[in-house]
Design an enzyme around this catalytic site. Structure first.
Site, PDB file in Angstrom:
ATOM      1  N   ARG A  87      -7.227  -8.185  18.142  1.00  0.00           N
ATOM      2  CA  ARG A  87      -6.036  -8.189  17.263  1.00  0.00           C
ATOM      3  C   ARG A  87      -6.177  -9.298  16.231  1.00  0.00           C
ATOM      4  NH1 ARG A  87      -2.194 -11.039  18.848  1.00  0.00           N
ATOM      5  NH2 ARG A  87      -2.109 -10.305  21.006  1.00  0.00           N
TER       6      ARG A  87
ATOM      7  N   TYR B  18       7.799   4.772  -2.583  1.00  0.00           N
ATOM      8  CA  TYR B  18       7.572   5.744  -1.504  1.00  0.00           C
ATOM      9  C   TYR B  18       8.791   5.763  -0.563  1.00  0.00           C
ATOM     10  CZ  TYR B  18       6.133   7.133   3.124  1.00  0.00           C
ATOM     11  OH  TYR B  18       6.127   7.690   4.370  1.00  0.00           O
TER      12      TYR B  18
ATOM     13  N   ASP C  46       2.316  -2.369  -5.024  1.00  0.00           N
ATOM     14  CA  ASP C  46       1.716  -1.288  -4.247  1.00  0.00           C
ATOM     15  C   ASP C  46       0.800  -0.524  -5.207  1.00  0.00           C
ATOM     16  OD1 ASP C  46       1.142   1.169  -3.062  1.00  0.00           O
ATOM     17  OD2 ASP C  46       2.999   1.178  -1.902  1.00  0.00           O
TER      18      ASP C  46
ATOM     19  N   LYS D 134      -4.772   7.101   1.555  1.00  0.00           N
ATOM     20  CA  LYS D 134      -4.827   7.931   0.352  1.00  0.00           C
ATOM     21  C   LYS D 134      -6.213   7.847  -0.309  1.00  0.00           C
ATOM     22  CE  LYS D 134      -0.626   8.679   1.574  1.00  0.00           C
ATOM     23  NZ  LYS D 134       0.046   7.513   2.033  1.00  0.00           N
TER      24      LYS D 134
HETATM   25  C1  LIG Z   1       2.750   4.530  -2.519  1.00  0.00           C
HETATM   26  C2  LIG Z   1       2.764   4.471  -1.021  1.00  0.00           C
HETATM   27  N1  LIG Z   1       2.850   3.279  -0.414  1.00  0.00           N
HETATM   28  C3  LIG Z   1       2.869   3.169   0.935  1.00  0.00           C
HETATM   29  C4  LIG Z   1       2.814   4.283   1.744  1.00  0.00           C
HETATM   30  C5  LIG Z   1       2.823   4.116   3.233  1.00  0.00           C
HETATM   31  O1  LIG Z   1       1.538   4.371   3.687  1.00  0.00           O
HETATM   32  P1  LIG Z   1       1.178   4.976   5.142  1.00  0.00           P
HETATM   33  O2  LIG Z   1       1.528   6.417   5.158  1.00  0.00           O
HETATM   34  O3  LIG Z   1      -0.273   4.720   5.234  1.00  0.00           O
HETATM   35  O4  LIG Z   1       2.000   4.218   6.114  1.00  0.00           O
HETATM   36  C6  LIG Z   1       2.712   5.553   1.147  1.00  0.00           C
HETATM   37  C7  LIG Z   1       2.640   6.802   1.941  1.00  0.00           C
HETATM   38  O5  LIG Z   1       2.851   6.914   3.088  1.00  0.00           O
HETATM   39  C8  LIG Z   1       2.696   5.637  -0.266  1.00  0.00           C
HETATM   40  O6  LIG Z   1       2.625   6.812  -0.873  1.00  0.00           O
HETATM   41  N1  LIG Z   2       7.176  12.411   7.075  1.00  0.00           N
HETATM   42  C1  LIG Z   2       6.630  11.140   6.716  1.00  0.00           C
HETATM   43  C2  LIG Z   2       6.399  11.100   5.253  1.00  0.00           C
HETATM   44  C3  LIG Z   2       4.987  10.854   4.937  1.00  0.00           C
HETATM   45  S1  LIG Z   2       4.753  10.655   3.205  1.00  0.00           S
HETATM   46  C4  LIG Z   2       3.069  10.273   3.051  1.00  0.00           C
HETATM   47  C5  LIG Z   2       2.727   9.719   1.711  1.00  0.00           C
HETATM   48  N2  LIG Z   2       3.238   8.420   1.467  1.00  0.00           N
HETATM   49  C6  LIG Z   2       3.107  10.593   0.572  1.00  0.00           C
HETATM   50  O1  LIG Z   2       3.856  10.152  -0.326  1.00  0.00           O
HETATM   51  O2  LIG Z   2       2.659  11.742   0.540  1.00  0.00           O
HETATM   52  C7  LIG Z   2       7.610  10.054   7.061  1.00  0.00           C
HETATM   53  O3  LIG Z   2       8.782  10.354   7.271  1.00  0.00           O
HETATM   54  O4  LIG Z   2       7.222   8.901   7.116  1.00  0.00           O
END
Ligand SMILES: Cc1ncc(COP(=O)(O)O)c(C=O)c1O
Ligand SMILES: N[C@@H](CCSC[C@H](N)C(=O)O)C(=O)O
Length: 379
Positions: free
Chosen positions: A46, A98, A170, A195
């Site tokens: 960790r 997001y 971000d 991504k």
């Molecule tokens: C712009 C952005 N930031 C953060 C996240 C969070 O990332 P994760 O799904 O890897 O937790 C996402 C999508 O989930 C995203 O699209």
């Molecule tokens: N159902 C998920 C949503 C995942 S979104 C993943 C990614 N950030 C995107 O924008 O496509 C949740 O509720 O977390």
């Protein structure tokens, strides 16, 4: 080392001990100590793991940071960053982030005593007007998910520095291939590495880096104390994905620019959101701070046409949450990725029920256009 080379040889790219040209997957939770407290730099996975360390050094090299951190998801990285702050602190957050970031803030961090103001960060005056005595940070995405809004990172960083607060970007949509927030003055960069960095829809991961020594120490402490770390297998997969980031990003953008042209003149499309369109309000800032416009497009159909029917009738482009992979993915943010934002707040940010988000993959362009034609024929 130039950028494309860094993706392949940056960080720790091979194993000195054996000559292995790839970093081994150190599948271990702990490490033998020769004497109490005497070890080879690792004591527990960790706290640190050599495979994860290689990826962490790589993201720092890619973004111009001094230290990197790998997390079990982008969301775990976001949470760890927000753990820098204490009860009563105020944070300014972009109005189009997001949905899961919004949920973290709205449902968890507020409960723990952090306060937030949602601001359209494309308006620098609005950011400055929202700064309070207890403001500690500005958190933003650019381009944003899903509306592809563009914020001037350098201008935000200047405001932040003037008020002695930190700026967090971000950078998931742009990737360091197209945008380097730390070089523009930001303090912390975050990625959902699930991504573009991973690039193949096969891993969920988060990466964070900073060029500030104090923040690096605090983030290192929090990463270990909270423990949302990325495992060695997934660290290895993300590092492998990054090796091809440059050629993938060029291919994503090539296809996206052509698809934007196709959508922009289509009679069934009302509006296209893409920062590479000269009509996009953030076009000139995007040109200034990005080296390319990326592979993400959002669009609205003309009134009365069903977005649901459109996405459900595609044959090749996959209906799925997520983005940034070799295969094209399509979704409806209001019903999928941003469903956790209450409707009123979502509409205030401009995310309409019928908005469609397309993550353009690197397939043959003709196949993608043919598939979109199929969708349009069905509505
Ligand atoms: C712009 C952005 N930031 C953060 C996240 C969070 O990332 P994760 O799904 O890897 O937790 C996402 C999508 O989930 C995203 O699209
Ligand atoms: N159902 C998920 C949503 C995942 S979104 C993943 C990614 N950030 C995107 O924008 O496509 C949740 O509720 O977390």
């Amino acid at each position: 080392m130039r950028m494309k080379t860094t993706y392949i040889h940056g960080g720790i790219s091979h194993d000195e001990a054996t000559g292995s040209v790839n970093v081994p997957i150190h599948q271990t939770s702990t490490y033998k100590q020769d004497k109490v407290g005497v070890h080879k730099g690792y004591e527990y996975s960790r706290t640190g793991n050599p495979t994860r360390a290689a990826l962490e050094a790589l993201i720092a090299d890619m973004e111009g940071g001094i230290r990197g951190f790998a997390f079990a998801s982008g969301s775990a990285g976001t949470h760890t960053i927000f753990s820098l702050f204490s009860k009563g602190d105020h944070i300014i957050v972009g109005d189009d982030v997001y949905g899961g970031t919004y949920r973290l803030m709205d449902k968890i961090l507020k409960r723990l005593g952090l306060t937030f103001t949602i601001v359209d960060t494309t308006k620098i005056d609005a950011i400055e007007a929202s700064i309070q005595d207890n403001t500690k940070a500005i958190f933003l995405e650019t381009p944003t998910n899903p509306l592809l809004k563009i914020t001037d990172i350098q201008a935000v960083a200047e405001v932040a520095k003037k008020h002695n607060i930190i700026s967090i970007v971000d950078n998931t949509f742009a990737t360091p291939y197209h945008q380097k927030p730390l070089e523009l003055g930001a303090d912390i960069v975050l990625h959902s590495a699930s991504k573009y960095l991973g690039g193949h829809s096969d891993v969920v991961a988060g990466l964070v880096t900073t060029n500030d020594k104090k923040l690096a120490e605090e983030l290192g402490f929090l990463q270990n104390a909270i423990g949302g770390i990325l495992g060695p297998q997934d660290s290895w997969i993300i590092q492998r994905g990054i090796k091809t980031l440059a050629i993938r990003m060029d291919a994503h953008e090539y296809n996206a620019l052509k698809i934007v042209e196709f959508l922009d003149q289509h009679p069934k499309v009302f509006k296209v959101y893409y920062p590479g369109l000269a009509s996009h309000p953030g076009y000139s800032i995007a040109k200034k701070q990005m080296t390319g416009f990326g592979g993400m497009i959002s669009f609205e159909l003309t009134e009365g046409l069903s977005a649901k029917l459109f996405v459900e009738n595609l044959k090749l482009i996959t209906l799925a949450e997520s983005l940034g992979a070799v295969e094209s993915l399509i979704e409806i943010p209001a019903l999928m990725t941003h469903g956790s934002i209450p409707k009123e707040d979502r509409l205030k940010s401009g995310i309409k029920d019928e908005l469609i988000r397309l993550s353009v993959g690197i397939e043959d362009l003709k196949d993608l256009i043919e598939d979109l034609e199929l969708g349009f024929a069905s509505i």
